[in-house]
Design an enzyme around this catalytic site. Sequence first.
Site, PDB file in Angstrom:
ATOM      1  CG  MET A 541     -50.632  57.118 -77.883  1.00  0.00           C
ATOM      2  SD  MET A 541     -50.656  56.140 -79.378  1.00  0.00           S
ATOM      3  CE  MET A 541     -50.662  54.484 -78.715  1.00  0.00           C
ATOM      4  CB  CYS A 542     -56.086  56.543 -73.975  1.00  0.00           C
ATOM      5  SG  CYS A 542     -56.188  55.543 -75.479  1.00  0.00           S
TER       6      CYS A 542
END
Length: 698
Positions: A541-542
């Site tokens: 997600m990052c």
Amino acid sequence: MAALQFSPFTSQVSPQLWHQLSKLKIDVLKLSQDSIDLKATYGAGRTIVDRESGKDIGMGCMLSASGDGFLKDRFAPAANVAIASGAVINYNTIEEFKDSNKKALFSQTADQIWASFDTDEPQISRFLLITFADLKKYKFFYWFAFPAFVPADAWTVKESGGLASAESVFGTEKLEKIADVLPAHPSAFLLKECENGTFETAPLSKYAAFFKEVPEDVRTIGFLDPSSDPQSPGWPLLNILAYLFHLTPTHKSHRVLAWRDSVVPAAGSPASAWKSRFATVVASPNSVPGVRPSAVGWERNAQGKLAPRMADLGSSMDPLQLAEQACALNLKLMRWRILPELQLETVADTKCLLLGAGTLGCYVARTLMAWGVKKISLLDSSRVSFSNPVRQPLFEFEDCLDGGKPKAECAAARLKKIYPGVDANGYSMSIPMPGHPIPKEAVAQAKKDVELLEKLIDEHDVVFLLMDSRESRWLPSIIAASKNKIVMNAALGFDTFVVMRHGPRATSFPASHTGIRLGCYYCNDIVAPKDSLTDRTLDQMCTVTRPGLASIASSTCVELLVSMLQHPQGLHAPAPPVTTNAAAASTTADVGANEDGSGGGGEGTSILGLVPHQIRGYLGQFRNLLVTGQQFERCTGCSEKVIQAYEKEGFPMLLQAFNEESYLERLTGLDKLYEESEAALANADWGEQGGNSDEDDF
């Protein structure tokens, strides 16, 4: 007879002159210290009445210079002012300004004046201006010289009281008639009274013919007198008298009318209302004709010393104007110092839409501003989080509070805070994506979002794809391809990046085009973009990437755009030749370039160097690799089947692409490609190539 005293010129410089000199320095002069022409003006001497004492107070002997004096086509002085011609020499450093040979420069200007006395256009009020322009601090050092010839023995005045009132000599009626026949710019003129009581004027150079039958004792020399001192005529009279003595050395005296009435007094005004003065000026009997007298005329500063003056515009200029000029300075220095052909205006006028206001978006926006781009719009659906400010230079800690500010609007506001001259706008919006079905209740909003995206892409010249997922790049790629806009793409890995420009639409090429048609971000894919965001772990997600990579990729992306904008074919610029061996791959960036790194004019180069299709960077190896990818006829992002379906059906086609996972594959024929591939594999001959059949082939 009393010796005649003269009022020296004092310069009055408009700030506009310094602005215009700054432009000339950057755009025309560059490092040249050649003199450039300048026109200036001076008017009749002015006085004002002191309210307490009731006395007239002189306003000095002013020569005014403004920026229009550099522009021949725009120099249009008002009537009733005299025009003075001069030369400006601008030095590159303050040391050169201080060490300049001022004596030689002054003598050269005086020689020019003296040489003009033998022509039909004597330069009575020629001047010299030397300057140094500190364009970083907006300080301008300058020194005027107004060369005037002074004889060994002073000029004297016959009148016992010095200069007399012109009204006492001519009378009101004659002065009014003289005012009617003055030239539009009466720097100096000959004046005679006709038999019928009218007056005529002529240029100084017509002295012999104009005064042919006029007695010497009634010949009058007039000039526009910039002095307001009742007994001291202005500086131009020195050169007028020197010219007359050079022209008619046998005439030792001249009747002089110092005209100071730019506005004729109204009827019934007191005698003192007329400001013009009169005197009979006599030359010394020791004066030697034909020999150039010595000259004086360097201007004194405000302290009365022979020294330069300094104009500090930094403290008085509009800060926004200061910022605008300062921001343009580095770019203009780049043009005249290194690349005269650099088209800065093309870059500045390019309107850029940034899809994504995260790490890439922030760095791209800053680099675009550094290149002078004035129109920057950002689109993002996120809010500023606490992890953002250290990696994304348009955000601060306060932007993270209370749930965080919308990224796009916050980034646009910060751009304006950095440089108020930028037209920056932010839009909060989610981009609909293939593989992300849209519920019925959200269809209306999705349609509005698509319409806004279409409008924004239509209003901009370049679309930057700076998002953190593959599928979010699909919709803007299709819309931009349909409108034939420039698309720039940047994506990050841990220590790798890819920067690329999408190739133009296939139908935009002429029929005769035979070169490679560059592909888009999806041309290497054999599957349609799908949902890559659902069910991701924290590290997915990052954006897990080395901190310096984003700024490198962002700057590379902007530099690729600027290089393409400098190419004669712009969007249709071809890629540079592809290297054919691994050894050459590491030096691909030198192909077609000059020794200084600038473009050598070969295929795929602009004046800034190469214009590659793709740049793949490897930070682990500190190496860039240039790649050229061809358009894929079944591409889900740029093929004509997809673009034409979008143009024909509009939002319903897009909605089908969002909701149906296999739609784009059916539309482009990728599904048929799968079937053909599977059939080929099934029919492949996997027979033994010899040896024992019981042995393992692997």
